[in-house]
Write a protein that holds these residues in place. Structure first.
Motif, mmCIF file in Angstrom:
data_model
loop_
_atom_site.group_PDB
_atom_site.id
_atom_site.type_symbol
_atom_site.label_atom_id
_atom_site.label_comp_id
_atom_site.label_asym_id
_atom_site.label_seq_id
_atom_site.Cartn_x
_atom_site.Cartn_y
_atom_site.Cartn_z
ATOM 1 N N THR A 4 -3.443 14.266 2.395
ATOM 2 C CA THR A 4 -3.724 15.073 3.575
ATOM 3 C C THR A 4 -5.209 15.356 3.587
ATOM 4 O OG1 THR A 4 -3.139 17.104 4.763
ATOM 5 C CG2 THR A 4 -3.275 17.241 2.360
ATOM 6 N N SER A 7 -9.937 21.311 4.496
ATOM 7 C CA SER A 7 -11.119 21.869 5.145
ATOM 8 C C SER A 7 -11.869 22.731 4.158
ATOM 9 C CB SER A 7 -10.701 22.734 6.345
ATOM 10 O OG SER A 7 -10.027 21.963 7.299
ATOM 11 N N PHE A 111 -2.168 26.749 3.053
ATOM 12 C CA PHE A 111 -2.348 26.495 4.481
ATOM 13 C C PHE A 111 -2.665 27.788 5.224
ATOM 14 C CE2 PHE A 111 -0.182 22.453 3.710
ATOM 15 C CZ PHE A 111 -0.899 21.619 4.559
ATOM 16 N N GLN A 112 -3.625 27.673 6.117
ATOM 17 C CA GLN A 112 -3.917 28.741 7.072
ATOM 18 C C GLN A 112 -3.873 28.083 8.448
ATOM 19 O OE1 GLN A 112 -7.917 30.899 7.626
ATOM 20 N NE2 GLN A 112 -6.712 32.302 6.378
ATOM 21 N N GLY A 113 -2.753 28.256 9.142
ATOM 22 C CA GLY A 113 -2.542 27.495 10.355
ATOM 23 C C GLY A 113 -2.348 26.035 9.991
ATOM 24 N N ASP A 114 -3.134 25.151 10.612
ATOM 25 C CA ASP A 114 -3.051 23.725 10.308
ATOM 26 C C ASP A 114 -4.058 23.303 9.244
ATOM 27 O OD1 ASP A 114 -1.055 23.350 12.190
ATOM 28 O OD2 ASP A 114 -2.485 22.973 13.816
ATOM 29 N N ASN A 115 -4.868 24.240 8.773
ATOM 30 C CA ASN A 115 -5.924 23.907 7.807
ATOM 31 C C ASN A 115 -5.471 24.182 6.382
ATOM 32 O OD1 ASN A 115 -7.839 23.217 9.829
ATOM 33 N ND2 ASN A 115 -8.291 25.382 10.145
ATOM 34 N N ASP A 177 -6.834 7.694 11.398
ATOM 35 C CA ASP A 177 -7.221 9.106 11.469
ATOM 36 C C ASP A 177 -8.682 9.354 11.169
ATOM 37 O OD1 ASP A 177 -4.596 9.563 12.008
ATOM 38 O OD2 ASP A 177 -4.067 10.157 9.949
ATOM 39 N N ASN A 181 -10.476 13.087 11.391
ATOM 40 C CA ASN A 181 -10.718 13.831 10.154
ATOM 41 C C ASN A 181 -12.105 13.593 9.584
ATOM 42 O OD1 ASN A 181 -8.062 14.789 10.214
ATOM 43 N ND2 ASN A 181 -7.302 12.963 9.158
ATOM 44 N N GLU A 184 -13.538 16.349 7.351
ATOM 45 C CA GLU A 184 -12.663 16.961 6.375
ATOM 46 C C GLU A 184 -12.565 16.100 5.128
ATOM 47 O OE1 GLU A 184 -9.108 17.319 8.691
ATOM 48 O OE2 GLU A 184 -9.655 19.295 9.423
#
Length: 251
Positions: A4, A7, A111-115, A177, A181, A184
């Motif tokens: 994955t 961030s 994870f914080q949201g999608d990050n 991707d 990305n 990231e």
């Protein structure tokens, strides 16, 4: 295991482009190209070797010394991380050794949201969650893998199994991707666990992580990691010199 993206706080480069911002002033990972260089968390300044006319010099270590583990010492935390010397950059008659950690560079994330965000090395959360992760790795892999709280990046000692099929799928996914990305860091999730009603992931850094150390006058064969003050002054020069010669290093 799956891959994955992670961030991170903006870093600038990567020769020891250090992973996470720490109180000892070393950097955190983020928007790097293919390598990461550890540095103190400070804005980059225009490149200049010094007020003198001397320019930084770059050289690869000899084949004889390349595979010899060297302790990189963090004097502030009184801990060390073993690295293989990759190259040496000389600035104002001072040799700075660029080292690659001998063990896998890993991070604890959530994870914080999608990050997917890393737990910073100096954060109280790391003090809380690291012993839990350490025990889980011990129970899951017994003596095959050991999680270590080393300076500037967590490391995993042992041998990870490669999954060729997953790697082939990852290559295809990466090509699709890349644009999404581009800012990231790609990581491989090794295991997930819950602690205090929150999910954490132990991930392996895919891109190389490099560290910077100076010779220790009192101990032969040891390198000392830079202080925040030293890092702020010298890292922009080391980063630029490393990038200028990166074709000699990167595959």
């Amino acid at each position: 295991m799956m891959r994955t993206t992670l961030s991170f706080v903006t870093l600038a480069i990567a020769v020891v482009l250090c992973l996470f911002t720490t109180t000892d002033g070393f950097a955190t990972v983020s928007q790097m190209q293919q390598t990461r260089l550890v540095k103190a968390s400070a804005p980059l300044v225009p490149l200049r070797a010094s007020n003198s006319d001397s320019s930084p010099s770059f050289k690869r270590v000899s084949d004889e010394d390349e595979g010899e583990p060297i302790p990189f010492l963090d004097k502030i935390e009184n801990s060390f991380i073993e690295c293989y010397a990759d190259s040496i950059i000389t600035v104002e008659n001072v040799d700075y050794t660029i080292g690659i950690p001998c063990d896998y560079c890993v991070a604890l994330c959530y994870f914080q949201g999608d990050n997917l965000l890393p737990v910073e090395l100096n954060d109280e959360l790391m003090n809380d969650v690291f012993p839990v992760a350490e025990n889980i790795v011990r129970e899951e892999f017994e003596d095959e893998l050991i999680l270590q709280r080393t300076p500037q990046t967590l490391t995993l000692m042992g041998e990870l199994e490669d999954d060729d099929d997953d790697d082939d799928e990852d290559i295809d996914d990466d090509e699709e991707d890349d644009d999404d990305n581009s800012g990231e860091e790609e990581v491989e999730v090794l295991l997930s666990f819950e602690h205090r009603d929150k999910e954490f992931n132990l991930v392996r850094m895919i891109d190389p992580v490099l560290l910077v150390g100076k010779k220790d006058d009192s101990r032969e064969g040891v390198r000392v990691l830079l202080t925040p003050e030293e890092s702020e002054k010298i890292m922009p020069i080391l980063e630029q010199t490393f990038l200028n010669n990166s074709d000699d290093i990167l595959p």
